[in-house]
Design an enzyme around this catalytic site. Structure first.
Site, PDB file in Angstrom:
ATOM      1  N   HIS A 214      38.328  39.342  38.408  1.00 21.04           N
ATOM      2  CA  HIS A 214      38.438  38.686  37.104  1.00 21.04           C
ATOM      3  C   HIS A 214      39.708  39.145  36.402  1.00 21.04           C
ATOM      4  O   HIS A 214      40.413  40.018  36.906  1.00 21.04           O
ATOM      5  CB  HIS A 214      37.188  38.907  36.256  1.00 21.04           C
TER       6      HIS A 214
ATOM      7  N   HIS B 124      40.558  40.703  33.498  1.00 19.20           N
ATOM      8  CA  HIS B 124      40.755  41.790  32.533  1.00 19.20           C
ATOM      9  C   HIS B 124      41.875  42.734  32.979  1.00 19.20           C
ATOM     10  O   HIS B 124      42.036  42.994  34.181  1.00 19.20           O
ATOM     11  CB  HIS B 124      39.449  42.554  32.330  1.00 19.20           C
TER      12      HIS B 124
ATOM     13  N   ASP C 101      42.320  45.868  33.095  1.00 18.25           N
ATOM     14  CA  ASP C 101      42.000  47.021  33.930  1.00 18.25           C
ATOM     15  C   ASP C 101      41.558  46.615  35.336  1.00 18.25           C
ATOM     16  O   ASP C 101      41.064  47.443  36.106  1.00 18.25           O
ATOM     17  CB  ASP C 101      40.941  47.909  33.259  1.00 18.25           C
ATOM     18  N   HIS C 102      41.775  45.347  35.673  1.00 20.23           N
ATOM     19  CA  HIS C 102      41.508  44.856  37.024  1.00 20.23           C
ATOM     20  C   HIS C 102      42.734  44.178  37.643  1.00 20.23           C
ATOM     21  O   HIS C 102      42.799  44.061  38.870  1.00 20.23           O
ATOM     22  CB  HIS C 102      40.319  43.889  37.018  1.00 20.23           C
TER      23      HIS C 102
ATOM     24  N   HIS D 176      30.210  37.893  32.591  1.00 19.05           N
ATOM     25  CA  HIS D 176      31.119  38.874  31.987  1.00 19.05           C
ATOM     26  C   HIS D 176      32.397  38.169  31.541  1.00 19.05           C
ATOM     27  O   HIS D 176      32.875  38.368  30.423  1.00 19.05           O
ATOM     28  CB  HIS D 176      31.419  39.965  33.018  1.00 19.05           C
TER      29      HIS D 176
ATOM     30  N   ASP E 263      32.896  43.626  37.591  1.00 15.24           N
ATOM     31  CA  ASP E 263      32.085  44.052  36.454  1.00 15.24           C
ATOM     32  C   ASP E 263      30.834  43.200  36.276  1.00 15.24           C
ATOM     33  O   ASP E 263      30.245  43.184  35.187  1.00 15.24           O
ATOM     34  CB  ASP E 263      32.914  43.988  35.166  1.00 15.24           C
TER      35      ASP E 263
ATOM     36  N   HIS F 244      33.325  50.485  38.000  1.00 20.56           N
ATOM     37  CA  HIS F 244      33.324  51.544  36.984  1.00 20.56           C
ATOM     38  C   HIS F 244      32.276  52.602  37.293  1.00 20.56           C
ATOM     39  O   HIS F 244      31.229  52.305  37.875  1.00 20.56           O
ATOM     40  CB  HIS F 244      33.041  50.976  35.593  1.00 20.56           C
TER      41      HIS F 244
END
Length: 263
Positions: free
Chosen positions: A62, A64, A66-67, A120, A139, A177
């Site tokens: 996805h 975001h 942090d990905h 998400h 996530d 995570h």
């Protein structure tokens, strides 16, 4: 995991930022090597160099930061192919190949099945490598948890989790995570009589005290202990005041309670 069996993967877990996990997945027969959800580039390049591996692919679940934060630097330095969700292709930096529900994508001799798992985010996907018993779910599902519903509804997320829950119990859950301790505390608050959950939390506490990861888990463990896969649990339903309610309603209330949980 190292094996010469067809479809096997060598998987390396790289902890980055505060609590993210990035994964290298290498198919030994072809040496094709993917990184899943690279938040940052430097630790990935270091891990590749330490093993003498060459990055051929990025698999994004996805959009975001942090990905996908390492996408462009890794592509510039390695020439790798970036694979990501068709439903969100405009938000995946450097995307080359867009995939979606029902697609299959080959990493050398290992083949992933792709699932659309919105909730998400609207365009979240997951990659399941059946011969490696490996699910990279970003996530959507965590160890004893699930992602917050930033861009989707409870019904969407429950449908997505149900899709993943139908996979074999031996499937290893490579989530993105290290949230397991906090997730487990919440799980005990809504399903306090779950003996499997009580036993799992003791193991989680032992691992974290030794600064060891709790990920991957297995789908069998998640089905027994993850409250977001268990809206049919009479204990959970009773604890949250929804005995006999529909599964989506129970799931939605459980997610609401987790959002405000401070235990």
């Amino acid at each position: 995991m190292a094996s010469d069996a067809a479809g096997a993967l060598e998987i390396v877990q790289i902890p980055v930022l505060n609590d993210n996990y990035v994964y290298l997945a290498r198919e030994p027969g072809s040496a094709a090597t993917a990184v899943v959800d690279p938040a940052v580039a430097a630790p990935v390049l270091e891990a590749l160099d330490a093993r003498g591996w060459h990055l051929t692919h990025i698999l994004n679940t996805h959009h975001h930061p942090d990905h996908v934060g390492g996408n462009l630097e890794l592509k510039e330095k390695t020439g790798c192919i970036i694979v990501g969700p068709r439903a969100d292709e405009a938000r995946i930096p450097g995307l080359d190949v867009a995939v979606g529900d029902g697609d299959r994508y080959a990493l050398g001799g290992a083949e992933a099945q792709v699932f659309d798992v919105p909730g998400h985010t609207r365009g979240h996907i997951a990659y399941w490598f059946p011969k490696a018993d490996a699910l990279f779910c970003g996530d959507t599902m965590f160890a004893m948890g699930c992602g917050r519903l930033f861009e989707g509804s409870p019904a969407q997320m429950w449908s997505s989790l149900s899709k993943l829950a139908a996979l074999p119990d031996a499937t290893r859950i490579f989530c993105a995570h290290e949230y397991t301790m906090a997730n487990g505390r919440f799980a005990l608050s809504v399903e306090p009589q779950n003996a499997a959950l009580q036993a799992r939390m003791k193991e989680v506490e032992r691992l974290r005290a030794a600064d060891r990861p709790t990920v991957p888990s297995t789908l069998g463990q998640e089905k027994a202990t993850n409250p977001f896969l268990r809206p049919d649990s009479p204990d959970l339903q009773s604890t949250i005041g929804l005995a006999g309610a529909g599964l989506v309603e129970v799931f939605a209330r459980t997610r609401e309670l987790k959002d405000s949980f401070r235990g």
